[in-house]
Design an enzyme around this catalytic site. Structure first.
Site, mmCIF file in Angstrom:
data_model
loop_
_atom_site.group_PDB
_atom_site.id
_atom_site.type_symbol
_atom_site.label_atom_id
_atom_site.label_comp_id
_atom_site.label_asym_id
_atom_site.label_seq_id
_atom_site.Cartn_x
_atom_site.Cartn_y
_atom_site.Cartn_z
ATOM 1 C CB SER A 236 -0.932 0.016 1.218
ATOM 2 O OG SER A 236 -1.728 -1.151 1.258
ATOM 3 C CE LYS A 286 -3.757 -6.548 -3.003
ATOM 4 N NZ LYS A 286 -2.378 -6.082 -2.831
ATOM 5 C CB SER A 318 0.766 -14.843 -11.625
ATOM 6 O OG SER A 318 0.520 -14.652 -10.247
#
Length: 397
Positions: A236, A286, A318
């Protein structure tokens, strides 16, 4: 800094794509006055609008002004003479932080921006830099570098980057002497911004595609203070730091021509919904990222007319996401329960990023844009046994 979220990868990304990325196109770019009137007539008929006279008067009074704007736009880009609303980022420079392989969203975003004409610069986590550069040089990524026109995506420059550290003074001694950082220099956020300014003067697009949560596999109640703060710092605050240091070298917006610089990040639905197994403070990180997006949109918008948005991407296979251990289950859940029953591709996120970075999105800022096949809209999982007697349509393909 290894990525640790299903939808937000630190390392670049091998898009799960079976075809080259397709540029977003919609409608016709420029309409003559007659064709506008014809379209309005159809619209008034289908929508029960009583009269088209106000619209016709508007067309008459503004035709000369519109023609001047259209002529200028067409003169600037002959490609637009074919019609449509192509995403045109020619002459723009994009810096994507968090690209270290060809297997995630960062790579896909770089590829879509390149397909739209942007010059690509990337920031790669220092310990992964050598492997990434070697793989690129030896052609291991050539297949996934192919653009829609058949050419290969070029990366103008790769910068070593560790976005956990703002300046050289912040780097602890044990990191400075770590052998994984040996041979690299100027990799703090401040130094990278200064290097980009020295090499390219300015940029137009900034992308934050990195995250890390060292205790992501731990439930929140078992997460240490150190693990929680590390997730917040890497996932963040790193975005706040990047925008803070890159903002002075981002080309300011020009309202007359609907031109604005653009900054993007990647988030995940765990910011607002419970995702068991996604721990270590990553859900909190998030949520902070999305809140910061709104505040940064105001501050960067007022300071330099820079737009700030975040993409809430669905789960992707991924390399970074596999580290969590349940990414396959998350993808299966999404396919079973999302309104669109298909596996999300990195290309779809990349194309959304290209749109948000383009003049077509000139009024979009402070937004969370969901690219997850609609899963965020669901209140319950329809694959639950409780729904077995309901006739819920399922994709048979």
């Amino acid at each position: 800094m290894a990525a640790s979220t299903p939808g937000l990868q630190m390392a670049a990304t091998r898009p799960c794509m079976s075809s080259p990325c397709h540029l977003f196109r919609v409608g016709a770019a420029f309409l003559s006055t007659d064709s506008k009137r014809a379209s309005w007539t159809k619209l008034t008929s289908s929508c029960h609008i009583s009269s088209s006279q106000p619209f016709q008067r508007y067309l008459s009074s503004s035709s000369m002004k519109s023609n001047k704007v259209i002529s200028r736009a067409m003169a600037e880009s002959t490609d637009r003479s074919t019609g449509g609303l192509p995403i045109d980022l020619k002459g723009k420079k994009a810096f994507i932080a968090g690209v270290a392989d060809d297997n995630g969203y960062g790579w896909a975003i770089a590829k879509s921006l390149a397909a739209a004409g942007a010059e690509i610069l990337v920031g790669t986590w220092v310990p992964a830099l050598n492997i990434f550069e070697t793989s690129l040089r030896r052609g291991k990524f050539d297949e996934s570098r192919v653009l829609p026109d058949g050419s290969l995506m070029e990366i103008a420059k790769i910068y070593p980057l560790d976005a956990v550290y703002d300046s050289p003074q912040d780097v602890p001694e044990d990191v400075k002497t770590n052998k994984r950082y040996a041979g690299s220099s100027k990799w703090t956020v401040q130094e990278v911004a200064e290097s980009v300014k020295e090499d390219f003067v300015t940029i137009d697009i900034l992308v934050h595609s990195l995250a890390n949560g060292p205790e992501v596999s731990k439930p929140l109640l078992e997460t240490s203070r150190h693990g929680y703060l590390a997730a917040m710092s890497a996932s963040s605050y790193s975005y706040v730091s990047l925008l803070k240091h890159f903002l002075p070298i981002m080309n300011p917006g020009m309202p007359t021509f609907l031109l604005c610089g653009s900054s993007l990040s990647l988030t995940y639905i765990a910011s607002e919904r419970i995702i068991p197994g996604y721990g270590g403070g990553m859900s909190s990180a998030k949520a902070a990222l999305e809140s910061d997006t709104r505040v940064l949109a105001f501050e960067a918008g007022r300071k330099r007319r820079i737009r700030v948005n975040t993409i809430s991407a669905g789960p992707l296979r991924s390399r970074a996401a596999k580290a969590i251990g349940f990414i396959d289950m998350m993808i299966d859940y999404s396919i079973a329960n999302a309104p669109l029953q298909k596996e999300l591709s990195a290309e779809e996120v990349g194309n959304t990023a290209a749109f948000l970075a383009s003049p077509l999105a000139s009024a979009i800022t402070g937004a969370v844009v969901y690219v997850d096949n609609g899963l965020h809209a669901m209140g319950m999982g329809v694959d639950s046994p409780i729904f077995e007697k309901l006739d819920i349509p399922k994709d048979q393909h």
